[in-house]
Design a protein around this motif. Structure first.
Motif, PDB file in Angstrom:
ATOM      1  N   SER A  28      -7.242   0.569 -13.771  1.00  0.00           N
ATOM      2  CA  SER A  28      -8.882   1.160 -13.589  1.00  0.00           C
ATOM      3  C   SER A  28      -9.311   1.220 -12.203  1.00  0.00           C
ATOM      4  CB  SER A  28      -9.625  -0.326 -14.282  1.00  0.00           C
ATOM      5  OG  SER A  28     -10.938   0.070 -14.239  1.00  0.00           O
ATOM      6  N   THR A  29      -9.170   2.437 -11.878  1.00  0.00           N
ATOM      7  CA  THR A  29      -9.586   2.896 -10.511  1.00  0.00           C
ATOM      8  C   THR A  29     -10.983   2.339 -10.024  1.00  0.00           C
ATOM      9  OG1 THR A  29     -10.405   5.158 -11.309  1.00  0.00           O
ATOM     10  CG2 THR A  29      -8.036   5.108 -10.654  1.00  0.00           C
ATOM     11  N   GLU A  30     -11.851   1.931 -10.963  1.00  0.00           N
ATOM     12  CA  GLU A  30     -13.121   1.484 -10.344  1.00  0.00           C
ATOM     13  C   GLU A  30     -12.953   0.198 -10.079  1.00  0.00           C
ATOM     14  OE1 GLU A  30     -15.558   3.606  -9.695  1.00  0.00           O
ATOM     15  OE2 GLU A  30     -14.036   5.140 -10.420  1.00  0.00           O
ATOM     16  N   GLY A  31     -11.894  -0.671 -10.361  1.00  0.00           N
ATOM     17  CA  GLY A  31     -11.914  -2.102 -10.132  1.00  0.00           C
ATOM     18  C   GLY A  31     -11.894  -2.584  -8.780  1.00  0.00           C
ATOM     19  N   LYS A  32     -12.715  -3.317  -8.453  1.00  0.00           N
ATOM     20  CA  LYS A  32     -12.550  -3.791  -6.953  1.00  0.00           C
ATOM     21  C   LYS A  32     -11.920  -5.027  -6.394  1.00  0.00           C
ATOM     22  CE  LYS A  32     -17.353  -1.635  -6.435  1.00  0.00           C
ATOM     23  NZ  LYS A  32     -18.864  -1.942  -6.188  1.00  0.00           N
ATOM     24  N   THR A  33     -11.199  -5.636  -7.462  1.00  0.00           N
ATOM     25  CA  THR A  33     -10.515  -6.669  -7.131  1.00  0.00           C
ATOM     26  C   THR A  33      -9.096  -6.351  -7.843  1.00  0.00           C
ATOM     27  OG1 THR A  33     -10.930  -8.132  -9.354  1.00  0.00           O
ATOM     28  CG2 THR A  33     -12.331  -8.219  -6.962  1.00  0.00           C
ATOM     29  N   LEU A  63     -10.012  -5.029  -3.161  1.00  0.00           N
ATOM     30  CA  LEU A  63      -9.246  -3.836  -2.885  1.00  0.00           C
ATOM     31  C   LEU A  63      -9.984  -2.780  -2.479  1.00  0.00           C
ATOM     32  CD1 LEU A  63      -7.218  -4.023  -6.131  1.00  0.00           C
ATOM     33  CD2 LEU A  63      -6.555  -4.689  -3.748  1.00  0.00           C
ATOM     34  N   LYS A  64      -9.833  -2.000  -1.285  1.00  0.00           N
ATOM     35  CA  LYS A  64     -10.318  -0.668  -1.067  1.00  0.00           C
ATOM     36  C   LYS A  64     -10.371   0.039  -2.153  1.00  0.00           C
ATOM     37  CE  LYS A  64      -9.527  -1.258   3.871  1.00  0.00           C
ATOM     38  NZ  LYS A  64      -8.831  -0.276   5.244  1.00  0.00           N
ATOM     39  N   PRO A  65     -11.136   1.164  -2.076  1.00  0.00           N
ATOM     40  CA  PRO A  65     -11.232   1.990  -3.133  1.00  0.00           C
ATOM     41  C   PRO A  65      -9.900   2.776  -3.369  1.00  0.00           C
ATOM     42  CG  PRO A  65     -13.053   2.369  -1.416  1.00  0.00           C
ATOM     43  CD  PRO A  65     -12.235   1.379  -0.965  1.00  0.00           C
ATOM     44  N   SER A  66      -9.698   3.162  -4.740  1.00  0.00           N
ATOM     45  CA  SER A  66      -8.819   3.807  -5.167  1.00  0.00           C
ATOM     46  C   SER A  66      -8.119   4.956  -4.307  1.00  0.00           C
ATOM     47  CB  SER A  66      -8.722   4.312  -6.453  1.00  0.00           C
ATOM     48  OG  SER A  66      -7.616   4.876  -7.186  1.00  0.00           O
ATOM     49  N   GLU A  67      -6.815   5.256  -4.148  1.00  0.00           N
ATOM     50  CA  GLU A  67      -6.404   6.224  -3.075  1.00  0.00           C
ATOM     51  C   GLU A  67      -6.439   6.090  -1.927  1.00  0.00           C
ATOM     52  OE1 GLU A  67      -4.476   8.265  -4.940  1.00  0.00           O
ATOM     53  OE2 GLU A  67      -5.222   7.782  -6.846  1.00  0.00           O
ATOM     54  N   SER A  68      -6.685   4.950  -1.272  1.00  0.00           N
ATOM     55  CA  SER A  68      -7.019   4.470   0.177  1.00  0.00           C
ATOM     56  C   SER A  68      -5.421   4.283   0.603  1.00  0.00           C
ATOM     57  CB  SER A  68      -7.877   3.083   0.267  1.00  0.00           C
ATOM     58  OG  SER A  68      -9.076   3.342   0.013  1.00  0.00           O
ATOM     59  N   LEU A  69      -5.260   4.726   1.975  1.00  0.00           N
ATOM     60  CA  LEU A  69      -4.066   4.515   2.523  1.00  0.00           C
ATOM     61  C   LEU A  69      -4.028   3.294   3.469  1.00  0.00           C
ATOM     62  CD1 LEU A  69      -3.244   8.222   3.588  1.00  0.00           C
ATOM     63  CD2 LEU A  69      -2.485   6.933   1.660  1.00  0.00           C
ATOM     64  N   VAL A  70      -2.754   2.713   3.328  1.00  0.00           N
ATOM     65  CA  VAL A  70      -2.792   1.452   4.128  1.00  0.00           C
ATOM     66  C   VAL A  70      -2.818   2.195   5.904  1.00  0.00           C
ATOM     67  CG1 VAL A  70      -0.943  -0.057   5.107  1.00  0.00           C
ATOM     68  CG2 VAL A  70      -1.244   0.298   2.386  1.00  0.00           C
ATOM     69  N   LYS A  71      -3.489   1.059   6.375  1.00  0.00           N
ATOM     70  CA  LYS A  71      -3.634   1.238   7.927  1.00  0.00           C
ATOM     71  C   LYS A  71      -2.723   0.424   8.700  1.00  0.00           C
ATOM     72  CE  LYS A  71      -8.148   3.343   8.071  1.00  0.00           C
ATOM     73  NZ  LYS A  71      -9.615   3.192   8.870  1.00  0.00           N
ATOM     74  N   VAL A  83       5.409   3.696  -2.643  1.00  0.00           N
ATOM     75  CA  VAL A  83       5.502   2.293  -2.373  1.00  0.00           C
ATOM     76  C   VAL A  83       4.321   1.405  -2.751  1.00  0.00           C
ATOM     77  CG1 VAL A  83       5.389   0.520  -0.088  1.00  0.00           C
ATOM     78  CG2 VAL A  83       6.605   2.829  -0.266  1.00  0.00           C
ATOM     79  N   TYR A  84       3.158   1.777  -2.367  1.00  0.00           N
ATOM     80  CA  TYR A  84       2.177   0.822  -2.903  1.00  0.00           C
ATOM     81  C   TYR A  84       0.827   1.690  -3.770  1.00  0.00           C
ATOM     82  CZ  TYR A  84      -0.176   3.177   1.113  1.00  0.00           C
ATOM     83  OH  TYR A  84      -0.551   4.211   1.952  1.00  0.00           O
ATOM     84  N   ASP A  85       0.205   0.971  -4.532  1.00  0.00           N
ATOM     85  CA  ASP A  85      -0.748   1.691  -5.431  1.00  0.00           C
ATOM     86  C   ASP A  85      -2.281   1.435  -4.675  1.00  0.00           C
ATOM     87  OD1 ASP A  85      -1.843   2.898  -7.689  1.00  0.00           O
ATOM     88  OD2 ASP A  85      -2.863   0.957  -7.907  1.00  0.00           O
ATOM     89  N   ALA A  86      -2.471   0.248  -4.113  1.00  0.00           N
ATOM     90  CA  ALA A  86      -3.803  -0.163  -3.557  1.00  0.00           C
ATOM     91  C   ALA A  86      -3.684  -0.933  -2.402  1.00  0.00           C
ATOM     92  CB  ALA A  86      -4.454  -0.887  -4.681  1.00  0.00           C
ATOM     93  N   VAL A  87      -4.650  -0.755  -1.739  1.00  0.00           N
ATOM     94  CA  VAL A  87      -4.916  -1.617  -0.220  1.00  0.00           C
ATOM     95  C   VAL A  87      -5.878  -2.711  -0.368  1.00  0.00           C
ATOM     96  CG1 VAL A  87      -5.319  -1.451   2.199  1.00  0.00           C
ATOM     97  CG2 VAL A  87      -4.537   0.604   0.894  1.00  0.00           C
ATOM     98  N   VAL A  88      -5.406  -3.936   0.013  1.00  0.00           N
ATOM     99  CA  VAL A  88      -6.268  -5.147   0.192  1.00  0.00           C
ATOM    100  C   VAL A  88      -7.250  -5.029   1.211  1.00  0.00           C
ATOM    101  CG1 VAL A  88      -6.386  -7.613   0.046  1.00  0.00           C
ATOM    102  CG2 VAL A  88      -4.343  -6.699  -0.982  1.00  0.00           C
ATOM    103  N   ASP A  89      -8.460  -5.536   0.922  1.00  0.00           N
ATOM    104  CA  ASP A  89      -9.309  -4.898   1.951  1.00  0.00           C
ATOM    105  C   ASP A  89      -9.505  -6.239   2.840  1.00  0.00           C
ATOM    106  OD1 ASP A  89     -11.667  -3.966   3.267  1.00  0.00           O
ATOM    107  OD2 ASP A  89     -13.124  -3.882   1.607  1.00  0.00           O
ATOM    108  N   LEU A  90      -8.808  -6.369   3.673  1.00  0.00           N
ATOM    109  CA  LEU A  90      -8.960  -7.867   4.765  1.00  0.00           C
ATOM    110  C   LEU A  90      -8.446  -7.167   5.752  1.00  0.00           C
ATOM    111  CD1 LEU A  90      -7.321 -10.487   2.642  1.00  0.00           C
ATOM    112  CD2 LEU A  90      -9.511 -10.375   3.271  1.00  0.00           C
TER     113      LEU A  90
END
Length: 274
Positions: A28-33, A63-71, A83-90
Protein backbone atom coordinates in the motif's frame (compact mmCIF):
# COMPACT_ATOMS: atom_id res chain seq x y z
CA UNK A 1 25.41 -28.37 -9.03
CA UNK A 2 23.95 -28.93 -5.54
CA UNK A 3 24.02 -25.18 -4.82
CA UNK A 4 22.27 -24.44 -8.13
CA UNK A 5 19.55 -27.00 -7.41
CA UNK A 6 19.02 -25.58 -3.90
CA UNK A 7 18.68 -22.08 -5.37
CA UNK A 8 16.15 -23.27 -7.96
CA UNK A 9 14.20 -25.18 -5.30
CA UNK A 10 14.16 -22.11 -3.03
CA UNK A 11 12.91 -19.92 -5.88
CA UNK A 12 10.12 -22.41 -6.62
CA UNK A 13 9.07 -22.44 -2.96
CA UNK A 14 8.88 -18.66 -2.89
CA UNK A 15 6.99 -18.53 -6.17
CA UNK A 16 4.42 -20.97 -4.80
CA UNK A 17 4.22 -19.27 -1.42
CA UNK A 18 3.58 -15.82 -2.85
CA UNK A 19 1.38 -16.87 -5.76
CA UNK A 20 -1.54 -15.21 -3.95
CA UNK A 21 0.08 -11.83 -4.52
CA UNK A 22 -0.93 -12.10 -8.17
CA UNK A 23 -4.50 -11.44 -7.07
CA UNK A 24 -3.86 -9.23 -4.08
CA UNK A 25 -2.06 -5.94 -3.75
CA UNK A 26 1.04 -6.55 -1.64
CA UNK A 27 2.13 -2.96 -0.98
CA UNK A 28 0.00 0.00 0.00
CA UNK A 29 2.05 2.93 -1.27
CA UNK A 30 0.10 5.35 0.92
CA UNK A 31 1.05 3.52 4.11
CA UNK A 32 3.20 5.63 6.43
CA UNK A 33 4.52 2.82 8.66
CA UNK A 34 5.78 -0.70 8.01
CA UNK A 35 2.50 -2.14 9.27
CA UNK A 36 0.45 0.14 7.03
CA UNK A 37 2.66 -0.18 3.94
CA UNK A 38 3.02 -3.98 3.72
CA UNK A 39 -0.10 -6.07 3.36
CA UNK A 40 -0.04 -9.74 4.32
CA UNK A 41 -0.53 -12.51 1.74
CA UNK A 42 -3.91 -14.24 1.58
CA UNK A 43 -4.38 -16.54 4.57
CA UNK A 44 -1.71 -14.80 6.67
CA UNK A 45 -2.26 -12.62 9.71
CA UNK A 46 0.23 -10.46 11.56
CA UNK A 47 1.51 -11.87 14.82
CA UNK A 48 -0.09 -10.46 17.97
CA UNK A 49 2.50 -8.46 19.88
CA UNK A 50 2.30 -6.86 23.31
CA UNK A 51 1.49 -3.17 23.48
CA UNK A 52 4.63 -1.01 23.83
CA UNK A 53 6.84 -4.02 23.02
CA UNK A 54 9.97 -3.86 20.88
CA UNK A 55 8.11 -5.83 18.21
CA UNK A 56 5.29 -3.28 18.06
CA UNK A 57 7.84 -0.48 17.94
CA UNK A 58 9.59 -2.03 14.95
CA UNK A 59 6.49 -2.77 12.87
CA UNK A 60 5.33 0.80 13.41
CA UNK A 61 8.56 2.45 12.27
CA UNK A 62 7.81 5.49 10.08
CA UNK A 63 8.50 5.26 6.37
CA UNK A 64 9.36 7.94 3.85
CA UNK A 65 6.98 8.38 0.90
CA UNK A 66 6.87 5.55 -1.63
CA UNK A 67 9.68 5.57 -4.22
CA UNK A 68 12.02 7.54 -1.93
CA UNK A 69 15.70 6.74 -2.37
CA UNK A 70 18.03 5.82 0.48
CA UNK A 71 20.39 8.61 1.47
CA UNK A 72 23.98 8.15 2.54
CA UNK A 73 25.42 10.07 5.50
CA UNK A 74 26.84 12.71 3.12
CA UNK A 75 23.49 13.42 1.45
CA UNK A 76 24.09 11.46 -1.74
CA UNK A 77 21.60 8.76 -2.74
CA UNK A 78 21.82 4.99 -3.07
CA UNK A 79 20.31 3.87 -6.35
CA UNK A 80 17.72 1.13 -6.00
CA UNK A 81 18.83 -1.86 -8.03
CA UNK A 82 16.14 -4.20 -6.68
CA UNK A 83 17.63 -3.92 -3.19
CA UNK A 84 14.98 -2.11 -1.16
CA UNK A 85 11.37 -1.04 -1.38
CA UNK A 86 11.09 1.65 1.29
CA UNK A 87 13.19 3.96 3.44
CA UNK A 88 12.75 4.22 7.20
CA UNK A 89 12.23 7.84 8.17
CA UNK A 90 14.88 8.23 10.88
CA UNK A 91 17.91 10.55 10.93
CA UNK A 92 21.36 8.93 10.70
CA UNK A 93 23.74 11.83 11.34
CA UNK A 94 26.40 13.18 9.01
CA UNK A 95 29.27 10.79 9.80
CA UNK A 96 30.12 7.47 8.17
CA UNK A 97 29.00 5.53 11.26
CA UNK A 98 25.39 4.34 10.90
CA UNK A 99 26.12 1.08 9.12
CA UNK A 100 24.58 -2.40 9.44
CA UNK A 101 25.13 -3.46 13.06
CA UNK A 102 24.95 0.18 14.13
CA UNK A 103 21.43 0.48 12.76
CA UNK A 104 20.36 -2.63 14.67
CA UNK A 105 21.82 -1.30 17.93
CA UNK A 106 20.28 2.10 17.27
CA UNK A 107 16.79 0.62 16.90
CA UNK A 108 17.19 -1.32 20.14
CA UNK A 109 18.49 1.76 21.96
CA UNK A 110 15.86 4.08 20.47
CA UNK A 111 13.11 1.80 21.72
CA UNK A 112 14.41 1.79 25.29
CA UNK A 113 15.10 5.53 25.15
CA UNK A 114 11.51 6.16 24.07
CA UNK A 115 10.30 3.93 26.91
CA UNK A 116 12.65 5.73 29.35
CA UNK A 117 14.19 2.37 30.22
CA UNK A 118 17.66 3.89 30.16
CA UNK A 119 19.31 1.13 32.23
CA UNK A 120 18.61 -1.36 29.43
CA UNK A 121 20.67 0.57 26.89
CA UNK A 122 24.16 -0.92 26.79
CA UNK A 123 26.47 -2.41 24.19
CA UNK A 124 30.00 -3.77 24.12
CA UNK A 125 32.92 -2.35 22.18
CA UNK A 126 34.84 -4.77 19.98
CA UNK A 127 37.44 -5.01 22.78
CA UNK A 128 34.71 -6.24 25.17
CA UNK A 129 34.30 -3.01 27.17
CA UNK A 130 30.66 -2.55 28.18
CA UNK A 131 29.24 0.94 27.63
CA UNK A 132 26.06 1.68 29.59
CA UNK A 133 23.97 4.67 28.60
CA UNK A 134 22.99 5.09 32.26
CA UNK A 135 26.60 6.07 33.05
CA UNK A 136 26.71 8.39 30.04
CA UNK A 137 23.59 10.15 31.37
CA UNK A 138 25.41 10.68 34.67
CA UNK A 139 28.15 12.61 32.91
CA UNK A 140 30.73 9.89 32.39
CA UNK A 141 32.56 9.74 29.09
CA UNK A 142 34.85 7.20 27.44
CA UNK A 143 38.63 7.53 27.67
CA UNK A 144 40.63 5.40 25.24
CA UNK A 145 44.41 5.11 25.50
CA UNK A 146 45.92 2.43 23.31
CA UNK A 147 44.12 -0.80 24.18
CA UNK A 148 42.79 0.54 27.50
CA UNK A 149 39.24 1.83 27.81
CA UNK A 150 37.78 3.49 30.90
CA UNK A 151 35.12 5.90 32.18
CA UNK A 152 35.85 9.49 33.20
CA UNK A 153 33.38 11.85 34.92
CA UNK A 154 33.78 15.04 32.88
CA UNK A 155 30.27 16.26 32.01
CA UNK A 156 27.03 17.26 33.70
CA UNK A 157 24.22 14.69 33.97
CA UNK A 158 21.81 14.95 31.03
CA UNK A 159 19.28 12.92 29.07
CA UNK A 160 19.09 15.29 26.11
CA UNK A 161 18.54 13.92 22.63
CA UNK A 162 21.80 15.52 21.48
CA UNK A 163 23.89 13.78 24.13
CA UNK A 164 22.05 10.52 23.53
CA UNK A 165 23.08 10.66 19.86
CA UNK A 166 26.69 11.33 20.89
CA UNK A 167 26.50 8.16 22.98
CA UNK A 168 25.26 6.23 19.95
CA UNK A 169 28.05 7.58 17.77
CA UNK A 170 30.61 6.31 20.28
CA UNK A 171 28.95 2.90 20.07
CA UNK A 172 28.89 3.04 16.27
CA UNK A 173 32.58 3.94 16.25
CA UNK A 174 33.87 1.16 18.50
CA UNK A 175 31.32 -1.65 18.13
CA UNK A 176 30.15 -3.61 15.10
CA UNK A 177 29.00 -6.99 13.85
CA UNK A 178 31.88 -8.79 15.58
CA UNK A 179 30.96 -7.46 19.03
CA UNK A 180 27.19 -7.52 18.56
CA UNK A 181 27.19 -11.15 17.39
CA UNK A 182 28.92 -12.11 20.66
CA UNK A 183 26.35 -10.20 22.73
CA UNK A 184 23.36 -11.92 21.17
CA UNK A 185 21.99 -15.42 21.70
CA UNK A 186 21.50 -17.98 18.89
CA UNK A 187 17.89 -18.87 18.13
CA UNK A 188 16.25 -21.31 15.74
CA UNK A 189 14.57 -20.01 12.60
CA UNK A 190 11.52 -22.08 13.54
CA UNK A 191 11.19 -19.79 16.60
CA UNK A 192 11.88 -16.55 14.73
CA UNK A 193 10.42 -13.36 16.25
CA UNK A 194 10.27 -9.66 15.41
CA UNK A 195 13.48 -8.08 16.66
CA UNK A 196 15.64 -11.11 15.86
CA UNK A 197 18.76 -10.44 13.81
CA UNK A 198 20.52 -12.39 11.09
CA UNK A 199 24.12 -11.47 11.77
CA UNK A 200 27.53 -12.50 10.48
CA UNK A 201 30.16 -11.13 12.79
CA UNK A 202 33.41 -10.16 11.14
CA UNK A 203 35.46 -7.62 9.24
CA UNK A 204 33.42 -7.19 7.17
CA UNK A 205 30.26 -8.78 8.44
CA UNK A 206 26.63 -7.88 8.01
CA UNK A 207 23.35 -7.74 9.95
CA UNK A 208 19.67 -7.42 9.06
CA UNK A 209 16.81 -7.17 11.55
CA UNK A 210 13.33 -8.71 11.46
CA UNK A 211 10.85 -5.80 11.65
CA UNK A 212 7.51 -7.54 11.11
CA UNK A 213 5.98 -11.02 10.94
CA UNK A 214 2.83 -12.84 9.88
CA UNK A 215 1.69 -16.43 10.19
CA UNK A 216 -0.61 -18.91 8.50
CA UNK A 217 -0.83 -21.99 10.71
CA UNK A 218 2.76 -23.14 11.17
CA UNK A 219 3.99 -21.04 8.25
CA UNK A 220 5.87 -17.86 9.12
CA UNK A 221 6.89 -14.92 6.95
CA UNK A 222 8.84 -11.81 7.91
CA UNK A 223 10.13 -8.44 6.75
CA UNK A 224 13.75 -7.31 6.98
CA UNK A 225 15.46 -3.95 7.40
CA UNK A 226 19.12 -3.08 6.98
CA UNK A 227 21.67 -0.34 6.78
CA UNK A 228 24.97 -0.96 4.98
CA UNK A 229 28.30 0.57 3.99
CA UNK A 230 28.93 3.43 3.69
CA UNK A 231 26.58 4.72 6.41
CA UNK A 232 23.04 4.98 5.07
CA UNK A 233 19.40 5.15 6.03
CA UNK A 234 17.57 2.02 7.10
CA UNK A 235 15.72 0.35 4.26
CA UNK A 236 13.07 -2.37 3.90
CA UNK A 237 14.56 -5.12 1.76
CA UNK A 238 13.02 -6.69 -1.30
CA UNK A 239 13.03 -10.48 -1.53
CA UNK A 240 15.46 -11.35 -4.37
CA UNK A 241 13.96 -14.84 -4.68
CA UNK A 242 10.81 -13.30 -6.15
CA UNK A 243 10.71 -12.26 -9.81
CA UNK A 244 11.91 -8.68 -10.22
CA UNK A 245 8.62 -7.68 -11.86
CA UNK A 246 6.78 -8.47 -8.61
CA UNK A 247 7.77 -6.28 -5.70
CA UNK A 248 7.55 -8.54 -2.64
CA UNK A 249 9.32 -7.91 0.66
CA UNK A 250 8.05 -10.88 2.68
CA UNK A 251 10.52 -13.72 3.35
CA UNK A 252 9.53 -17.25 4.34
CA UNK A 253 10.94 -18.86 7.50
CA UNK A 254 10.00 -22.35 6.29
CA UNK A 255 12.65 -24.59 4.72
CA UNK A 256 15.34 -21.95 5.19
CA UNK A 257 18.86 -23.47 5.06
CA UNK A 258 20.13 -20.07 3.95
CA UNK A 259 18.67 -16.59 3.77
CA UNK A 260 19.40 -14.76 0.54
CA UNK A 261 19.01 -10.99 0.80
CA UNK A 262 19.84 -8.54 -2.01
CA UNK A 263 23.31 -7.74 -0.65
CA UNK A 264 24.22 -10.68 1.61
CA UNK A 265 23.50 -14.38 2.13
CA UNK A 266 23.18 -15.68 5.69
CA UNK A 267 23.15 -19.18 7.13
CA UNK A 268 20.03 -20.04 9.13
CA UNK A 269 22.37 -20.67 12.08
CA UNK A 270 23.26 -16.96 12.06
CA UNK A 271 19.88 -15.91 13.51
CA UNK A 272 20.30 -14.32 16.95
CA UNK A 273 18.24 -12.56 19.61
CA UNK A 274 18.88 -9.81 22.17
Amino acid sequence: MRIVLVSIFTALIYSFLFFSFDNKKSISTEGKTIKERYLTPSGYERTIEAKNSFAEYLRNLPLKPSESLVKYYNGSTKSNNNVYDAVVDLPIGNKDLHQCADAVMRLRADYFFQQKQYDKIHFNFTNGFRVDYSKWRQGYRIAIKGNKTSWMKIAKPTDSQQEYWKYLEIIFNYAGTASLAKEMNPTAVSDIQIGDVFIKGGFPGHAVIVVDMATNGNKKIFLLAQSYMPAQELQILLNPSISSNRKVCWYSANNLPTLETPEWTFKSSELKRF
